[in-house]
Design a protein around this motif. Structure first.
Motif, mmCIF file in Angstrom:
data_model
loop_
_atom_site.group_PDB
_atom_site.id
_atom_site.type_symbol
_atom_site.label_atom_id
_atom_site.label_comp_id
_atom_site.label_asym_id
_atom_site.label_seq_id
_atom_site.Cartn_x
_atom_site.Cartn_y
_atom_site.Cartn_z
ATOM 1 N N SER A 236 27.555 28.291 21.770
ATOM 2 C CA SER A 236 26.384 29.011 22.266
ATOM 3 C C SER A 236 26.694 30.504 22.152
ATOM 4 O O SER A 236 26.015 31.308 21.828
ATOM 5 N N VAL A 237 27.975 31.029 23.032
ATOM 6 C CA VAL A 237 27.967 32.247 23.095
ATOM 7 C C VAL A 237 28.362 33.062 21.962
ATOM 8 O O VAL A 237 28.157 34.319 21.751
ATOM 9 N N LEU A 261 27.046 25.738 12.034
ATOM 10 C CA LEU A 261 27.169 24.400 12.946
ATOM 11 C C LEU A 261 27.589 24.877 14.297
ATOM 12 O O LEU A 261 28.556 25.545 14.648
ATOM 13 N N ALA A 262 26.612 24.405 15.159
ATOM 14 C CA ALA A 262 26.817 24.789 16.596
ATOM 15 C C ALA A 262 27.094 23.607 17.452
ATOM 16 O O ALA A 262 26.242 22.440 17.687
ATOM 17 N N GLY A 263 28.333 23.624 17.979
ATOM 18 C CA GLY A 263 28.820 22.511 18.922
ATOM 19 C C GLY A 263 29.094 23.109 20.099
ATOM 20 O O GLY A 263 28.915 24.135 20.774
ATOM 21 N N GLY A 264 29.969 22.074 20.775
ATOM 22 C CA GLY A 264 30.700 22.389 22.422
ATOM 23 C C GLY A 264 29.556 22.522 23.356
ATOM 24 O O GLY A 264 29.762 23.439 24.135
ATOM 25 N N GLY A 265 28.453 21.675 23.433
ATOM 26 C CA GLY A 265 27.449 21.944 24.403
ATOM 27 C C GLY A 265 26.165 22.301 23.937
ATOM 28 O O GLY A 265 25.846 22.780 22.702
ATOM 29 N N PRO A 266 25.200 22.450 24.519
ATOM 30 C CA PRO A 266 23.721 22.531 24.234
ATOM 31 C C PRO A 266 23.727 24.005 24.100
ATOM 32 O O PRO A 266 24.319 24.826 24.442
ATOM 33 N N VAL A 267 22.608 24.025 22.937
ATOM 34 C CA VAL A 267 22.472 25.738 22.578
ATOM 35 C C VAL A 267 21.041 26.036 23.028
ATOM 36 O O VAL A 267 19.981 25.190 23.070
ATOM 37 N N PRO A 268 20.809 27.163 23.920
ATOM 38 C CA PRO A 268 19.593 27.574 24.548
ATOM 39 C C PRO A 268 18.634 27.711 23.539
ATOM 40 O O PRO A 268 18.791 28.206 22.165
ATOM 41 N N ASP A 415 25.763 30.646 33.506
ATOM 42 C CA ASP A 415 26.042 31.924 33.267
ATOM 43 C C ASP A 415 25.774 32.453 32.152
ATOM 44 O O ASP A 415 25.564 31.658 30.921
ATOM 45 N N GLU A 416 25.012 33.648 31.773
ATOM 46 C CA GLU A 416 24.407 34.182 30.755
ATOM 47 C C GLU A 416 25.530 34.395 29.475
ATOM 48 O O GLU A 416 24.906 33.779 28.543
ATOM 49 N N LYS A 417 26.520 34.663 29.741
ATOM 50 C CA LYS A 417 27.733 34.719 28.614
ATOM 51 C C LYS A 417 28.112 33.471 28.288
ATOM 52 O O LYS A 417 28.049 33.115 26.969
#
Lengths: 477, 477
Positions: A236-237, A261-268, A415-417
């Motif tokens: 995400s970050v 490909l976005a992994g490692g937890g939910p994407v806002p 955390d925003e970042k």
């Protein structure tokens, strides 16, 4: 039940194709294979062979790749060490895995305190021994071992076999397609499954890897916009930084660019909307070390109407919810398929990873009426911080070892970042300063695991059987 | 060792994608699966289930596809009958395979003489029985059985398992790439591995199939040029007609069109050059029924510099030359990999198809110094006529059964249209007319196998052990 040696076969079939590039250098599959053969000979001179298990600690550089490929030829098992871990954490993994050798990038040698490292410089300088590469690899050969924590706070070493990696690569191809000209930008860690799986896909597909030692938003955006890469893996970050950079520049992705490909937890959700505005397809995925990368992936076409979902399983995989009889009912997420690890090593080697052929993830989720997976609660109160998994139990264990600490509870704070960061609540049994406790943590564990805040409290929320209620802690934030 | 049910999974994952089109009709993967489920229920009403073996004889129509997919759900084994065979040849295959049911397209019912067919119209009219689809398929499940001849003249039934088909599809994808929008034009026979493998790829990739009952050069070219298809499978004779049509029209292939897959025997060099002129990539492939389609494939990039080659193996496969120690040495071509049949059925069920894990093809070839395969002599003096395999021994056996024939020898003669056609040399033991002998052949075997010429001779060329020298016959042409 074998595969042809992936390195030999790929070099034979598409030897002149680009395999790896880094800064201004690049290597074809033939060149990569030549280097891998040479390194395998050098590793043999240290006694590393098919009976060996080696731990490796390195920065994401070509040398790391070549030495790993040398290990693939040599036939040894690789324990992938996370360079962000503290020395004590690394020592635990080296010891638990009973690694025969610890191969260490020279710049990281100070991280290894209790074992004798074989430095990369020493490997490079070695004269290769005589040695013959295997023409075939067994499907159940353990290629990599990655440590992951859980409820106990003791990281467990997860076996990833050749079949696990192959099934994962093929299933991803069947989902998003592949083309001989694909190039995947890799700035996620190579010691994580997110990065290592890019290397596996490279060998299996004949796909180029554009390697970065560290994530670089500016340069990633340049590559995405000028079409020198077709895919990139993010968390995400880093996705947010890529989007922001493109927005600030008023740039557009090259038509050659295919997907993030976005992994490692939910994407806002907001990021997905911004990516849509920029016409950048984002594939959200749910996977874990135990499944050698992606398990379910949400297609860009479904991103808007299935916001919050992790998508549907890849072709070879099945997902079900324990105990759920109808769509929408939540329960533990169970996974079945050839990418699921056969089990753990070391002190957890006796622990069954599957029951009746299904991996019990510990994560809670549901399937909607169309079969899209929604993950509603991560396993073991998992905190996902900048794509790294942080297990509260592991941090609590460290705090509890401090003489002034009676009780400790850790939870994730928004955390925003980083998405989330760990926060600790501590009950003391004698006076102590929070700074002192935090400094103590930093010595023991990776800095991304060190609590960003530590609050002293009178007591912790517990249930009737005295089990810590970490979700309750969240309401204290 | 299972796969998720391909039909269920594909319908679940990409149900709204086009699966099949024919004339002006088209069906999504969901619709195809619904029809397959319905047909499986209808088949169940006849008693067809996982214990059944059914022979199927049909034209290349959607009904044939849906009934085959119904069989996939039902879990039965399918014996794929070639509609061009003579009734006696079909009867042999039905009997040898001990098929429990013979499913027959109504328009072909006169081909079945000795067995009781279950006509497609009867299946369609049946009320479905209650029945539950399997959620998983075993990898070693026999999906299809195809008959192929050899030295003996007796066709052998070759098992093709789920793993054979899956490995073939995946290896092809790893070689030429796949994309979700791919559509494969299929006018090669569905009962051949060339056509059946397109259906398998469709289910595994989620790829559309544009089906034609017969090859149609005009319409194929329209689809290639307007981009409604991305791939097409051809044999030499149909490739030539496509090229000629494009040349005559002064047309160009759509940029969406990706490749022509040319199988079923060698492609004349002149065709490759003409395709290059037209910027149409032609992938030349070497494969066989026993390997469930492609084994080696020559990339367009190598077509010019490796003229006459069949290319390199697909990723999961290995090819070697028996007895050859150096590049360029010819010998029997041996093949190893997960696409190789586990064996035969019927009277040849005891015959080992592999030795030490390698399929002995009977074909003679060599590998050059870069590992490209060159096939120099087809197995058993095989004649390849318009993409159909014609075995001399099979025709000779028919001729020898005629009371006037003492000896018979068959070989292939070059033919501009079909590549090769069979020609027979006969020694009589009593007077007979060639027309009578040819008419006799036509009753017994498919017309494409019937000799195009029959010459009466005094004796046949034989070696010291009296073995017929078919290659010698060629010099008599």
């Amino acid at each position: 039940m074998t595969y042809p040696n992936w390195l030999t076969q790929r070099s034979h079939l598409s030897g002149s194709r680009m395999a790896l590039s880094f800064h201004d250098q690049q290597w074809t599959f033939s060149e990569v294979n030549e280097l891998a053969l040479e390194y395998a000979g050098k590793l043999a001179s240290f006694g590393i062979n098919t009976d060996s298990r080696v731990a490796i600690l390195a920065k994401s550089t070509p040398d790391f790749v070549f030495i790993m490929y040398g290990c693939l030829h040599a036939g040894c098992e690789m324990v992938m060490l996370n360079e962000r871990l503290a020395p004590a954490e690394l020592a635990y993994q080296i010891e638990d895995s009973a690694a025969d050798f610890v191969l260490v990038d020279d710049v990281l040698q100070e991280k290894i305190e209790e074992h004798v490292p074989v430095l990369f410089s020493k490997i490079k300088a070695a004269a290769p021994s005589d040695w013959v590469p295997a023409s075939e690899w067994k499907k159940d050969r353990t290629i990599s071992i990655m440590y992951t924590s859980g409820t106990t706070g003791h990281p467990k070493g997860v076996r990833q076999t050749a079949e696990n990696h192959f099934s994962s690569a093929v299933s991803s191809a069947l989902n998003i397609g592949i083309a001989p000209e694909d190039v995947w930008l890799c700035s996620v860690p190579l010691f994580h499954i997110s990065g290592f799986s890019i290397l596996m896909r490279s060998l299996i597909y004949g796909m180029g890897v554009r390697l970065y030692e560290k994530f670089d938003a500016e340069r990633s955006v340049e590559e995405i916009c000028n079409g020198t890469v077709t895919h990139v893996s993010v968390v995400s970050v880093t996705l947010e930084r890529i989007l922001r950079t493109i927005e600030e520049r008023g740039a557009t992705a090259s038509p050659k660019f295919k997907a993030v490909l976005a992994g490692g937890g939910p994407v806002p959700v907001a990021y997905i909307r911004r990516a849509e505005e920029l016409q950048i397809p984002v594939l959200q995925t749910y996977g874990m070390t135990e499944t050698s990368s992606q398990t379910t992936t949400l297609q860009p076409a479904d991103a808007e109407r299935k916001i919050g979902s992790s998508g549907k399983p890849l072709f070879l995989y099945q997902v079900k919810i324990e105990g759920a009889e109808n769509a929408g009912e939540a329960g533990e997420i169970l996974i079945h398929g050839p990418q699921v690890t056969p089990g753990y090593i070391g002190r957890f080697s006796e622990r069954e990873v599957q029951a009746d052929g299904w991996l019990h993830t510990g994560d809670i989720g549901y399937l909607d009426e169309e079969g899209f997976l929604f993950v509603v609660d991560r396993r073991s109160d998992l905190i996902v911080s900048g794509g790294e998994n942080v297990y509260p139990a592991e941090i609590e264990k460290v705090l509890l070892a401090h003489p002034a600490v009676r009780e400790a509870g850790v939870c994730g704070a928004p955390d925003e970042k980083w998405g989330e960061v760990p926060v600790a609540f501590v009950v003391l049994n004698k006076p102590a300063e929070t700074e002192e406790l935090l400094a103590y943590c930093k010595q023991q564990i990776a800095s991304y695991k060190t609590p960003k805040q530590l609050k002293l409290v009178e007591s912790l929320p517990r249930n009737a059987s005295n089990k810590l209620l970490r979700r309750e802690l969240k309401t204290w934030l």
